[in-house]
Design an enzyme around this catalytic site. Structure first.
Site, PDB file in Angstrom:
ATOM      1  N   CYS A 131       0.811  -1.224   0.000  1.00 48.08           N
ATOM      2  CA  CYS A 131       0.000   0.000   0.000  1.00 48.08           C
ATOM      3  C   CYS A 131       0.842   1.270   0.000  1.00 48.08           C
ATOM      4  CB  CYS A 131      -0.962   0.003   1.182  1.00 48.08           C
ATOM      5  SG  CYS A 131      -2.301  -1.179   0.972  1.00 48.08           S
ATOM      6  N   ASN A 155     -10.196   0.461  -0.326  1.00 45.89           N
ATOM      7  CA  ASN A 155      -8.727   0.516  -0.380  1.00 45.89           C
ATOM      8  C   ASN A 155      -8.264  -0.012  -1.744  1.00 45.89           C
ATOM      9  OD1 ASN A 155      -5.983   0.178  -0.116  1.00 45.89           O
ATOM     10  ND2 ASN A 155      -6.075  -0.879   1.856  1.00 45.89           N
ATOM     11  N   HIS A 202      -3.269   7.539   2.687  1.00 46.95           N
ATOM     12  CA  HIS A 202      -3.707   6.254   2.133  1.00 46.95           C
ATOM     13  C   HIS A 202      -5.074   5.885   2.712  1.00 46.95           C
ATOM     14  CE1 HIS A 202      -3.789   2.200   0.747  1.00 46.95           C
ATOM     15  NE2 HIS A 202      -3.637   1.678   1.948  1.00 46.95           N
TER      16      HIS A 202
HETATM   17  O1  UT7 Z   1      -3.809  -0.904   3.458  1.00 47.70           O
HETATM   18  C1  UT7 Z   1      -2.930  -1.801   4.024  1.00 47.70           C
HETATM   19  C2  UT7 Z   1      -2.952  -1.745   5.475  1.00 47.70           C
HETATM   20  N1  UT7 Z   1      -4.189  -2.297   5.984  1.00 47.70           N
HETATM   21  C3  UT7 Z   1      -4.867  -1.655   6.929  1.00 47.70           C
HETATM   22  O2  UT7 Z   1      -4.487  -0.568   7.299  1.00 47.70           O
HETATM   23  C4  UT7 Z   1      -6.072  -2.342   7.534  1.00 47.70           C
HETATM   24  C5  UT7 Z   1      -5.963  -2.328   9.030  1.00 47.70           C
HETATM   25  N2  UT7 Z   1      -7.043  -3.016   9.700  1.00 47.70           N
HETATM   26  C6  UT7 Z   1      -8.334  -2.611   9.695  1.00 47.70           C
HETATM   27  O3  UT7 Z   1      -8.677  -1.677   9.013  1.00 47.70           O
HETATM   28  C7  UT7 Z   1      -9.311  -3.296  10.615  1.00 47.70           C
HETATM   29  O4  UT7 Z   1      -8.595  -4.109  11.502  1.00 47.70           O
HETATM   30  C8  UT7 Z   1     -10.393  -4.136   9.904  1.00 47.70           C
HETATM   31  C9  UT7 Z   1     -11.348  -3.208   9.164  1.00 47.70           C
HETATM   32  C10 UT7 Z   1      -9.730  -5.084   8.931  1.00 47.70           C
HETATM   33  C11 UT7 Z   1     -11.188  -4.916  10.940  1.00 47.70           C
HETATM   34  O5  UT7 Z   1     -11.762  -4.033  11.892  1.00 47.70           O
HETATM   35  P1  UT7 Z   1     -11.586  -4.304  13.446  1.00 47.70           P
HETATM   36  O6  UT7 Z   1     -12.315  -3.245  14.148  1.00 47.70           O
HETATM   37  O7  UT7 Z   1     -10.109  -4.434  13.725  1.00 47.70           O
HETATM   38  O8  UT7 Z   1     -12.329  -5.661  13.642  1.00 47.70           O
HETATM   39  P2  UT7 Z   1     -11.782  -7.040  14.231  1.00 47.70           P
HETATM   40  O9  UT7 Z   1     -10.898  -7.700  13.239  1.00 47.70           O
HETATM   41  O10 UT7 Z   1     -11.258  -6.804  15.601  1.00 47.70           O
HETATM   42  O11 UT7 Z   1     -13.123  -7.872  14.351  1.00 47.70           O
HETATM   43  C12 UT7 Z   1     -14.151  -7.520  15.288  1.00 47.70           C
HETATM   44  C13 UT7 Z   1     -15.312  -8.489  15.134  1.00 47.70           C
HETATM   45  C14 UT7 Z   1     -14.886  -9.953  15.122  1.00 47.70           C
HETATM   46  O12 UT7 Z   1     -15.880 -10.689  15.771  1.00 47.70           O
HETATM   47  P3  UT7 Z   1     -15.697 -11.147  17.316  1.00 47.70           P
HETATM   48  O13 UT7 Z   1     -14.453 -11.969  17.324  1.00 47.70           O
HETATM   49  O14 UT7 Z   1     -15.584  -9.876  18.083  1.00 47.70           O
HETATM   50  O15 UT7 Z   1     -16.945 -11.899  17.566  1.00 47.70           O
HETATM   51  C15 UT7 Z   1     -14.865 -10.309  13.655  1.00 47.70           C
HETATM   52  O16 UT7 Z   1     -15.086 -11.678  13.429  1.00 47.70           O
HETATM   53  O17 UT7 Z   1     -15.954  -8.265  13.879  1.00 47.70           O
HETATM   54  C16 UT7 Z   1     -16.032  -9.494  13.143  1.00 47.70           C
HETATM   55  N3  UT7 Z   1     -15.910  -9.193  11.719  1.00 47.70           N
HETATM   56  C17 UT7 Z   1     -16.970  -8.827  10.975  1.00 47.70           C
HETATM   57  N4  UT7 Z   1     -18.269  -8.667  11.243  1.00 47.70           N
HETATM   58  C18 UT7 Z   1     -19.075  -8.261  10.245  1.00 47.70           C
HETATM   59  C19 UT7 Z   1     -14.815  -9.201  10.952  1.00 47.70           C
HETATM   60  N5  UT7 Z   1     -15.121  -8.839   9.686  1.00 47.70           N
HETATM   61  C20 UT7 Z   1     -16.447  -8.609   9.684  1.00 47.70           C
HETATM   62  C21 UT7 Z   1     -17.351  -8.206   8.674  1.00 47.70           C
HETATM   63  N6  UT7 Z   1     -18.642  -8.039   9.004  1.00 47.70           N
HETATM   64  N7  UT7 Z   1     -16.954  -7.947   7.392  1.00 47.70           N
END
Ligand code: UT7
Length: 331
Positions: A116, A286, A256
């Site tokens: 990225c 993204n 970004h």
């Molecule tokens: O560009 C390159 C660099 N990349 C980035 O900068 C991305 C960095 N990361 C992020 O933007 C975020 O971590 C994400 C958007 C990928 C995820 O958001 P988050 O707030 O960190 O969520 P999480 O991974 O902690 O997941 C929270 C909950 C989980 O459920 P439990 O374990 O709390 O029951 C996930 O299973 O949300 C669940 N979850 C979803 N729920 C609905 C994960 N993906 C989804 C989804 N829809 N699409």
């Protein structure tokens, strides 16, 4: 003789027609619009549906847009840098194909891959060639067909990424405008948290790697998020400090577009108000190497000659950094 700086003198962009909305994603994986919107800021993304077209198509379209808008003669372009994490082919330069396709017949070209941060690093490379005095017109393209490496049954990644391309032209400037300073970083600790495991020299493609979905993007989102928030904010604050820029001096933050919450955190640390923070993540998601030039294209009309732009990016590797650039023209 005054010092040569490298300024952006033209911008172009392209996104494919097909719109993949959060509502459509709800029918594909267990997710919902509210979760995606609050966690990422994304509402929709563009997808290049035609299976016969690769990233070069996005890059060519973006470059053609730049050429049409600026009137630059492609045969006068000295060099084409193609920032991309999704080249058309593992071997055979995508840049070479793009350069020839757009009529940049006198240019040399190559691909540049830093996940990225590809476009941000490409800005450093392109401007260094121009500032050296050796080359006068360097075309930097950032394009990615992310849909070619995303698993559309994995809700943790398929909601984030989209396809798109953007292009900028760097030319010499003798008024001191253009790239002023850069602070670019890497940390190989990131390799485990954001990667495509197979298809490279470490794990060549096999029936097993295909069956185990190892050719798709894997991301430990939480870990990447933490590194992204602290590192993007650190480098942006540092580039302001060492150039004696206050928050009033900064006209635009060009960050970004990976997650609205990461961009907001960076802006807060820089104490830059929301109206100066460029955002189009809601429409494109993204697009990896294309996020920064797509922002420049969308907001070009608002920039004034002399405006101070702070660019920032963070991506796989890990790779990240910040660039301070003075805008060189009124659109
Ligand atoms: O560009 C390159 C660099 N990349 C980035 O900068 C991305 C960095 N990361 C992020 O933007 C975020 O971590 C994400 C958007 C990928 C995820 O958001 P988050 O707030 O960190 O969520 P999480 O991974 O902690 O997941 C929270 C909950 C989980 O459920 P439990 O374990 O709390 O029951 C996930 O299973 O949300 C669940 N979850 C979803 N729920 C609905 C994960 N993906 C989804 C989804 N829809 N699409």
């Amino acid at each position: 003789m005054s010092k040569i700086t490298a300024a952006i003198t033209a911008v172009g962009a392209y996104v494919p027609e097909y719109v993949l909305t959060n509502e459509i994603l709800e029918t594909m994986v267990e997710t919902n619009d509210e979760w995606i919107t609050t966690r990422t800021g994304i509402k929709e993304r563009r997808i290049l549906k035609d299976p016969s077209k690769g990233t070069s198509f996005l890059g060519i379209k973006a470059a053609e847009d730049l050429i049409a808008k600026s009137g630059v003669d492609p045969s006068e372009i000295d060099m084409v840098i193609m920032a991309t994490a999704t080249p058309d082919l593992p071997v055979a330069s995508t840049a070479a194909f793009v350069a020839t396709s757009i009529g940049a017949v006198n240019a040399f070209s190559y691909d540049l891959q830093a996940a990225c941060s590809s476009f941000l690093y490409g800005m450093s490379t392109a401007s260094a060639y121009v500032a050296s005095g050796k080359y006068k017109k360097v075309l930097l393209i950032g394009a990615d067909k992310m849909s070619s490496i995303i698993d559309y049954t994995d809700r943790t990644t398929c909601i984030i990424f989209g396809d798109g391309g953007g292009a900028v032209l760097f030319e010499p400037n003798e008024e001191g405008l253009g790239l002023q300073d850069e602070y670019l970083r890497t940390d190989g600790v990131g390799r485990d948290f954001l990667r495509i495991e197979a298809g490279g020299s470490l794990m060549p493609a096999s029936q097993e790697t295909v069956a185990n979905k190892k050719h798709f993007v894997y991301q430990d989102g939480k870990t990447v998020f933490k590194f992204a928030v602290s590192n993007m904010a650190d480098v942006s604050e540092r580039i302001m400090q060492r150039n004696n820029l206050t928050n009033d001096d900064v006209n635009w933050l060009v960050a970004h577009q990976a997650n609205k919450r990461i961009i907001d955190a960076t802006a807060r640390r820089m104490q830059v108000e929301d109206s100066k923070v460029l955002m189009n993540i809601q429409r494109y998601g993204n697009t990896t190497s294309a996020t920064l030039p797509l922002l420049l294209s969308d907001f070009e009309k608002q920039f004034k000659k002399g405006d101070n732009l702070i660019f920032a990016a963070f991506g796989g590797g890990f790779t990240w950094g910040s660039i301070y650039l003075k805008w060189a023209y009124n659109a």
